[in-house]
Scaffold this active site. Structure first.
Site, short mmCIF file in Angstrom:
data_model
loop_
_atom_site.label_atom_id
_atom_site.label_comp_id
_atom_site.label_asym_id
_atom_site.label_seq_id
_atom_site.Cartn_x
_atom_site.Cartn_y
_atom_site.Cartn_z
N SER A 12 -0.47 -3.78 22.58
CA SER A 12 0.54 -4.44 22.90
C SER A 12 1.65 -3.18 23.25
CB SER A 12 0.60 -5.66 21.36
OG SER A 12 1.89 -5.90 20.76
N TYR A 34 1.68 -3.70 11.65
CA TYR A 34 1.11 -4.08 12.65
C TYR A 34 1.02 -3.58 13.93
CZ TYR A 34 0.00 -7.19 17.14
OH TYR A 34 -0.33 -7.66 18.32
N LYS A 83 -1.91 -0.87 15.95
CA LYS A 83 -2.28 -0.87 17.44
C LYS A 83 -2.15 0.26 18.33
CE LYS A 83 -3.35 -4.84 18.58
NZ LYS A 83 -4.73 -6.00 18.75
N1 UFG Z 1 12.39 -16.93 17.93
C1 UFG Z 1 13.38 -17.37 17.70
N2 UFG Z 1 12.99 -18.48 16.73
C2 UFG Z 1 11.51 -18.43 16.50
C3 UFG Z 1 10.38 -17.48 16.80
C4 UFG Z 1 11.66 -16.91 18.07
O1 UFG Z 1 14.52 -17.73 18.09
O2 UFG Z 1 11.48 -19.07 16.08
C5 UFG Z 1 12.87 -15.76 19.32
C6 UFG Z 1 13.04 -13.94 18.28
O3 UFG Z 1 13.69 -14.00 17.54
C7 UFG Z 1 12.27 -13.19 19.75
C8 UFG Z 1 11.61 -14.50 20.85
O4 UFG Z 1 12.47 -15.93 19.92
O5 UFG Z 1 13.59 -13.51 20.44
C9 UFG Z 1 9.96 -14.07 20.52
O6 UFG Z 1 9.95 -13.95 19.64
P1 UFG Z 1 8.09 -14.10 19.73
O7 UFG Z 1 7.88 -14.06 17.66
O8 UFG Z 1 7.41 -15.85 19.69
O9 UFG Z 1 8.30 -13.06 20.12
P2 UFG Z 1 7.83 -10.99 19.58
O10 UFG Z 1 8.25 -10.22 20.71
O11 UFG Z 1 9.00 -11.28 18.19
O12 UFG Z 1 6.61 -10.67 19.14
C10 UFG Z 1 5.56 -11.11 19.88
C11 UFG Z 1 4.31 -11.29 18.90
C12 UFG Z 1 3.30 -10.16 18.27
C13 UFG Z 1 3.66 -8.87 19.44
C14 UFG Z 1 5.01 -8.34 19.92
C15 UFG Z 1 5.12 -7.50 20.78
O13 UFG Z 1 4.36 -12.06 18.72
O14 UFG Z 1 2.84 -9.51 17.81
O15 UFG Z 1 5.75 -9.54 20.71
O16 UFG Z 1 6.12 -7.15 22.14
F1 UFG Z 1 3.82 -7.59 18.63
#
Ligand code: UFG
Length: 337
Positions: free
Chosen positions: A124, A148, A152
């Site tokens: 990841s 997490y 990884k």
């Molecule tokens: N976000 C929102 N509202 C939500 C969910 C997310 O505004 O309800 C925003 C987050 O703040 C972020 C973006 O959308 O700016 C993406 O969030 P995600 O949760 O979809 O993805 P992340 O980048 O936080 O995390 C993902 C995976 C993790 C991994 C990570 C590594 O979920 O498991 O990418 O790049 F570790």
């Protein structure tokens, strides 16, 4: 050649199975169904015309791993099984180390005992932590900011050490950025338990009417519209990269490759694209930043092009179209069987 795919019934694993089967490979899904639904197997059969072999097993269970690898004559493993919630990794860290690190170790040991040498591992982008420079290249320092991410990183480290041991494995580590979308049939897709943590499934459930509005976590980031930027990639493109990795995993002992598009997209841009693809209004509420979130990161996709000959073919519009197609056809996910 048969490929064992751990976590093959999950969101990413099921898409990899379909691509492998389309490419004429035999597969055996190894999954404990802790975070996946048995109906996915029927759906894979409906897409490919063939039912994949399935073994219900845990990645920490060396004996079942050994018997599966032997009985199916496996020549390679794609290791996708794992726990992946950043928040849960803080509250249940021992469980995360057990599944993600110990599970990877047990799998590597089972491979050593059965003489299966090639493994493609789902890593990841979270292993990088806060970026010093963008786009993120594979030689960027690793400094994950949550348990997490550390699981990884440790799984990567143990695989690298085993790759150089007396009973070596050939290891390709694929660092996923943000996989979204679904197979174009709408038969398989992302179906998280409970309220989704991730942006795309959350937006999808707002669009279908299961959730009232999207909470946008932070609109004061140093980005053009103030919302977080990520590198979203279509899960079918991501699945194709695993086949490319399988084809070259034995050419060098250790390979670490980003799977991203190289393009950053903000939360509000994704909301707009989804609204266009679905024809639905996506109400948003601005909420405080989510602890641990990073303002912006996206991949350098150069190495994947060089060593795997792989690049993403599908853009944000296709990702939203296919995510919506899945959600629209399965408003309650796999419960709508
Ligand atoms: N976000 C929102 N509202 C939500 C969910 C997310 O505004 O309800 C925003 C987050 O703040 C972020 C973006 O959308 O700016 C993406 O969030 P995600 O949760 O979809 O993805 P992340 O980048 O936080 O995390 C993902 C995976 C993790 C991994 C990570 C590594 O979920 O498991 O990418 O790049 F570790």
């Amino acid at each position: 050649m048969t490929v064992m795919i751990t976590g093959g019934a999950g969101f990413i694993g099921s898409h990899i199975c379909v691509e492998l089967m389309h490419a004429g490979r035999q597969v055996v899904i190894y999954d404990n169904f802790a975070n996946s639904h048995p109906e996915v197997i029927n759906r894979i059969r409906r897409i490919t015309g063939t039912a994949p072999d399935v073994v219900k097993g845990d990645v920490r269970d060396v004996n079942t791993l050994i018997s599966t690898l032997s009985a199916h004559g496996c020549s390679a493993v794609i290791h996708v099984a794992g726990l992946k919630s950043v928040a849960d990794s803080v509250s249940k860290s021992a469980e995360y180390y057990d599944c993600n690190v110990v599970g990877t170790l047990r799998l590597a040991q089972a491979m050593q005992q059965t003489g299966v040498r090639n493994i493609v591992f789902s890593s990841s982008a979270t292993v990088y932590g806060e970026p010093d420079v963008l786009p993120l290249r594979e030689d960027h320092k690793l400094a994950p900011v949550c348990p997490y991410g550390r699981t990884k990183m440790q799984a990567e480290e143990l695989l690298i050490d085993i790759a150089h041991s007396l009973s070596p494995l050939n290891v390709a580590m694929l660092r996923y950025f943000n996989p979204v979308g679904s197979h174009e049939s709408g038969l398989i897709g992302e179906d998280p338990n409970g309220v989704p943590n991730n942006l795309m499934p959350y937006i999808s459930r707002v669009a279908i009417g299961r959730l009232p509005a999207l909470n946008v976590y932070g609109n004061d980031y140093p980005t053009p519209d103030g919302t977080g930027i990520r590198d979203y990639g279509h899960v079918v493109d991501l699945a194709a990269a695993h086949i490319a990795a399988l084809d070259c995993v034995d050419k060098q002992r250790v390979l670490k490759v980003n799977l991203g598009t190289g393009q950053g997209t903000s939360v509000l841009e994704l909301v707009d694209a989804f609204a266009r693809a679905s024809g639905k209004m996506i109400p948003v509420t601005f909420a405080p930043r989510r602890p641990g979130d990073i303002a912006s990161y996206y991949a350098s996709a150069e190495l994947a092009a060089d060593v795997l000959g792989w690049h993403a073919k599908r853009g944000i519009a296709e990702m939203c179209r296919d995510a919506w197609n899945w959600q629209r056809k399965n408003p309650n996910g796999y419960l709508d069987q």
